[in-house]
Design an enzyme around this catalytic site. Structure first.
Site, PDB file in Angstrom:
ATOM      1  N   LYS A 109     -10.542   9.495 -14.355  1.00 25.69           N
ATOM      2  CA  LYS A 109      -9.194   8.904 -14.377  1.00 25.69           C
ATOM      3  C   LYS A 109      -9.263   7.409 -14.668  1.00 25.69           C
ATOM      4  CE  LYS A 109      -7.004   7.572 -10.459  1.00 25.69           C
ATOM      5  NZ  LYS A 109      -6.459   6.215 -10.545  1.00 25.69           N
ATOM      6  N   ASN A 110     -10.162   6.712 -13.971  1.00 24.69           N
ATOM      7  CA  ASN A 110     -10.176   5.260 -14.115  1.00 24.69           C
ATOM      8  C   ASN A 110     -10.800   4.795 -15.422  1.00 24.69           C
ATOM      9  OD1 ASN A 110      -8.909   5.130 -11.704  1.00 24.69           O
ATOM     10  ND2 ASN A 110     -10.672   4.431 -10.522  1.00 24.69           N
TER      11      ASN A 110
ATOM     12  N   CYS B 246       1.337  -1.664  -2.782  1.00 20.23           N
ATOM     13  CA  CYS B 246       1.248  -0.219  -2.641  1.00 20.23           C
ATOM     14  C   CYS B 246       0.637   0.066  -1.286  1.00 20.23           C
ATOM     15  CB  CYS B 246       0.467   0.415  -3.782  1.00 20.23           C
ATOM     16  SG  CYS B 246      -1.255   0.004  -3.753  1.00 20.23           S
TER      17      CYS B 246
ATOM     18  N   ARG C 124      -2.331  -6.002  -3.539  1.00 17.70           N
ATOM     19  CA  ARG C 124      -2.878  -5.839  -4.891  1.00 17.70           C
ATOM     20  C   ARG C 124      -2.227  -6.747  -5.944  1.00 17.70           C
ATOM     21  NH1 ARG C 124      -3.944   0.469  -5.930  1.00 17.70           N
ATOM     22  NH2 ARG C 124      -5.541  -0.312  -7.320  1.00 17.70           N
TER      23      ARG C 124
ATOM     24  N   ASP D  82     -13.019   3.998  -3.313  1.00 15.13           N
ATOM     25  CA  ASP D  82     -12.322   5.253  -3.620  1.00 15.13           C
ATOM     26  C   ASP D  82     -12.972   6.479  -2.968  1.00 15.13           C
ATOM     27  OD1 ASP D  82     -10.450   3.886  -5.046  1.00 15.13           O
ATOM     28  OD2 ASP D  82     -11.156   4.487  -7.027  1.00 15.13           O
TER      29      ASP D  82
ATOM     30  N   ARG E 174      -2.157  12.677  -9.021  1.00 19.00           N
ATOM     31  CA  ARG E 174      -2.400  11.458  -9.804  1.00 19.00           C
ATOM     32  C   ARG E 174      -3.865  11.378 -10.241  1.00 19.00           C
ATOM     33  NH1 ARG E 174      -1.814   6.646  -6.639  1.00 19.00           N
ATOM     34  NH2 ARG E 174      -2.790   5.951  -8.539  1.00 19.00           N
TER      35      ARG E 174
HETATM   36  C1  UD1 Z   1      -9.476  -0.085  -9.835  1.00 14.33           C
HETATM   37  C2  UD1 Z   1      -9.338   1.400  -9.726  1.00 14.33           C
HETATM   38  C3  UD1 Z   1      -9.140   1.827  -8.278  1.00 14.33           C
HETATM   39  C4  UD1 Z   1     -10.272   1.276  -7.416  1.00 14.33           C
HETATM   40  C5  UD1 Z   1     -10.431  -0.220  -7.627  1.00 14.33           C
HETATM   41  C6  UD1 Z   1     -11.636  -0.802  -6.907  1.00 14.33           C
HETATM   42  C7  UD1 Z   1      -8.300   1.933 -11.837  1.00 14.33           C
HETATM   43  C8  UD1 Z   1      -7.099   2.430 -12.559  1.00 14.33           C
HETATM   44  N1  UD1 Z   1      -8.189   1.824 -10.517  1.00 14.33           N
HETATM   45  O1  UD1 Z   1      -8.255  -0.661  -9.359  1.00 14.33           O
HETATM   46  O2  UD1 Z   1      -9.150   3.251  -8.215  1.00 14.33           O
HETATM   47  O3  UD1 Z   1      -9.991   1.506  -6.052  1.00 14.33           O
HETATM   48  O4  UD1 Z   1     -10.582  -0.509  -9.032  1.00 14.33           O
HETATM   49  O5  UD1 Z   1     -12.791  -0.152  -7.284  1.00 14.33           O
HETATM   50  O6  UD1 Z   1      -9.332   1.703 -12.423  1.00 14.33           O
HETATM   51  N2  UD1 Z   1      -7.277  -8.418  -6.840  1.00 14.33           N
HETATM   52  C9  UD1 Z   1      -6.712  -9.669  -6.749  1.00 14.33           C
HETATM   53  N3  UD1 Z   1      -6.154 -10.198  -7.883  1.00 14.33           N
HETATM   54  C10 UD1 Z   1      -6.157  -9.551  -9.088  1.00 14.33           C
HETATM   55  C11 UD1 Z   1      -6.750  -8.271  -9.160  1.00 14.33           C
HETATM   56  C12 UD1 Z   1      -7.320  -7.718  -8.020  1.00 14.33           C
HETATM   57  O7  UD1 Z   1      -6.689 -10.271  -5.687  1.00 14.33           O
HETATM   58  O8  UD1 Z   1      -5.630 -10.079 -10.066  1.00 14.33           O
HETATM   59  C13 UD1 Z   1      -7.862  -7.793  -5.620  1.00 14.33           C
HETATM   60  C14 UD1 Z   1      -7.110  -6.511  -5.227  1.00 14.33           C
HETATM   61  O9  UD1 Z   1      -5.984  -6.801  -4.452  1.00 14.33           O
HETATM   62  C15 UD1 Z   1      -8.162  -5.771  -4.449  1.00 14.33           C
HETATM   63  C16 UD1 Z   1      -9.468  -6.160  -5.171  1.00 14.33           C
HETATM   64  O10 UD1 Z   1      -9.163  -7.341  -5.905  1.00 14.33           O
HETATM   65  O11 UD1 Z   1      -8.213  -6.214  -3.117  1.00 14.33           O
HETATM   66  C17 UD1 Z   1      -9.998  -5.099  -6.109  1.00 14.33           C
HETATM   67  O12 UD1 Z   1      -9.047  -4.805  -7.078  1.00 14.33           O
HETATM   68  P1  UD1 Z   1      -9.418  -4.343  -8.570  1.00 14.33           P
HETATM   69  O13 UD1 Z   1     -10.905  -4.300  -8.736  1.00 14.33           O
HETATM   70  O14 UD1 Z   1      -8.631  -5.164  -9.508  1.00 14.33           O
HETATM   71  O15 UD1 Z   1      -8.879  -2.865  -8.564  1.00 14.33           O
HETATM   72  P2  UD1 Z   1      -7.930  -2.188  -9.644  1.00 14.33           P
HETATM   73  O16 UD1 Z   1      -8.375  -2.543 -11.007  1.00 14.33           O
HETATM   74  O17 UD1 Z   1      -6.507  -2.393  -9.267  1.00 14.33           O
END
Ligand code: UD1
Length: 418
Positions: free
Chosen positions: A22-23, A118, A123, A306, A398
């Site tokens: 999925k990711n 969420c 996030r 995850d 999902r």
């Molecule tokens: C992706 C995965 C999700 C997984 C996560 C961490 C997808 C579609 N989803 O989510 O399943 O749980 O990686 O392995 O690939 N953060 C910030 N600022 C930002 C972006 C992130 O503070 O601009 C923080 C987030 O709040 C969180 C952490 O960084 O606490 C990790 O987030 P991130 O690695 O960005 O996860 P996603 O890409 O949203």
């Protein structure tokens, strides 16, 4: 909304094929907007998140042809017809924000709704926005939207404060069409980043270093269509290994990349599960004798957040004191009160869950609060005494392709009522 009714199922046994990740598939579908030529993607699982991404492509003016039986999706975005994404689609799925990089790079402008909070935390997308700004976009944020504009993006040196998966992907997708070189430091190293880099490279992008903490991209003038097969879903694979572990079962998984499963395998072995590599994939065999462990979630190659909820379900009946610390998301223990309703002894102390293993959980009515929490409750129910009803199972759709059907194939007593 739909619910699952699950009875204590005994030992799960059998063999199954893991679906495409999925990711991986979500950013790769977003990346198809970087070219006006057709892209064909294989091993696309029929998940509701993928459907949202498909709708987003069509909303931007692309055409898609999804052969669900063959798991193949063809995407053609001859022209991007608008700069603003539909609020409804952005609100449905956080990963919709991955359209920002490609649309900005191709069109010079994009307006996306800021993803709200969420269940698992606030996030933010500040790292995505900082990265796009460094590439030369003028960013304004008002009325809940991010508006980015740039006649043509330019290369930049970007250091991410945290190795965010989504920010790394968005910046990569924007930088491939920028003028000059971009260096992303402290970037994410997840296998899904490498899969996206491989797809972009097959479209003609120049990318080096994916899978390490520094990615170098030389921008090109245009990209072409490409054909790509999505890597196997390491979280789905991990979840089925846990299904074997929790039921003392014996499950073989095909279509896996064992290397991607290292942190999950290490913890399963530590708890006492036998993991063997087979000719076609990997096999997990439960012994009935598990020992307590500690887990801390971290960015890859650390233990995946995850998989945290699913492990918690197993540790709920693992004798001794287990400690699980969540460092990636701020509020990812929503499944704990539900597991406690099933008889688990779990206390939350700040970012840690302290789990005193009990001999058995008992079935009751519980609610899936998010995708992995839903999976965790299903796993818990498989070995719980009596019948468990799991509500709000749309979360599970999902990220798991035909989850109940696959579990039934292994002998699980699971029924879906829509
Ligand atoms: C992706 C995965 C999700 C997984 C996560 C961490 C997808 C579609 N989803 O989510 O399943 O749980 O990686 O392995 O690939 N953060 C910030 N600022 C930002 C972006 C992130 O503070 O601009 C923080 C987030 O709040 C969180 C952490 O960084 O606490 C990790 O987030 P991130 O690695 O960005 O996860 P996603 O890409 O949203």
């Amino acid at each position: 909304m739909g619910k699952f009714i699950i009875e204590e199922s005994g030992r799960l046994r059998g063999k199954l094929r893991v679906s495409g990740g999925k990711n991986s598939v979500l950013p790769i579908i977003a990346a198809t907007m970087l070219t006006d030529e057709t892209c064909t993607i294989h091993d696309v699982p029929a998940l509701t998140d993928v459907l949202v991404m498909q709708n987003l492509i069509e909303d931007f003016g692309g055409t898609t042809n999804w052969d669900i039986n063959r798991e193949t999706l063809a995407v053609s975005v001859k022209n991007i017809c608008k700069t603003e994404a539909s609020y409804e689609l952005c609100a449905k799925m956080r990963a919709s924000f991955l359209a920002a990089g490609p649309v900005l790079a191709r069109l010079g402008e994009v307006k996306m709704s800021l993803p709200g909070g969420c269940a698992i935390g606030s996030r933010p997308v500040d790292l995505h926005i900082k990265g796009l700004a460094a590439l030369g976009a003028t960013i304004t944020q008002e009325h809940g939207y991010v508006h980015a504009k740039a006649r043509r993006l330019h290369g930049a040196n970007i250091y991410l404060d945290f190795p965010s998966v989504g920010a790394t992907e968005n910046i990569m997708m924007a930088a491939v069409l920028a003028r000059g070189q971009t260096i992303i430091q402290n970037c994410a190293v997840e296998p899904e980043i490498v899969d996206l880099a491989n797809f972009l490279t097959s479209m003609g992008a120049q990318i080096r270093g994916s899978g390490t903490d520094t990615i170098r991209i030389n921008g090109v003038e245009s990209l072409r269509g490409a054909t790509h097969t999505i890597i196997p879903d390491r979280i789905e694979a991990g979840t089925f290994m846990l299904a074997a572990a929790i039921t003392n079962g014996d499950v073989e998984l095909t279509n896996v990349v064992v290397d991607h499963l290292k942190p999950t395998i290490a913890k399963l072995r530590e708890v006492g599960i036998t993991i063997t590599e087979t000719d076609e994939g990997i096999r997990a065999t439960g012994s009935g004798h598990r020992r307590a462990i500690d887990i801390k979630t971290l960015p890859y190659p650390g233990f995946p957040t995850d998989m945290q909820a699913q492990f918690l379900s197993m540790l709920a009946t693992t004798p001794g004191t287990n400690i699980v610390t969540e460092t990636v998301f701020e509020n990812r223990f929503m499944h704990v009160p539900e597991l406690v309703r099933m008889g688990a002894d779990i206390k939350i102390d700040s970012r840690s869950a302290i789990i005193e293993g009990v001999p058995k959980l008992t079935g009751t009515q519980v609610k899936a609060t998010d995708l992995r929490a839903g999976a965790a409750l299903i796993l818990a129910a498989l070995s719980a005494q009596g019948v468990t009803e799991i509500h709000d199972v749309y979360h599970v759709d999902r990220g798991y392709f035909r989850f109940d059907e696959k579990l039934r194939g292994l002998g699980a007593k699971i029924l879906r009522i829509d």
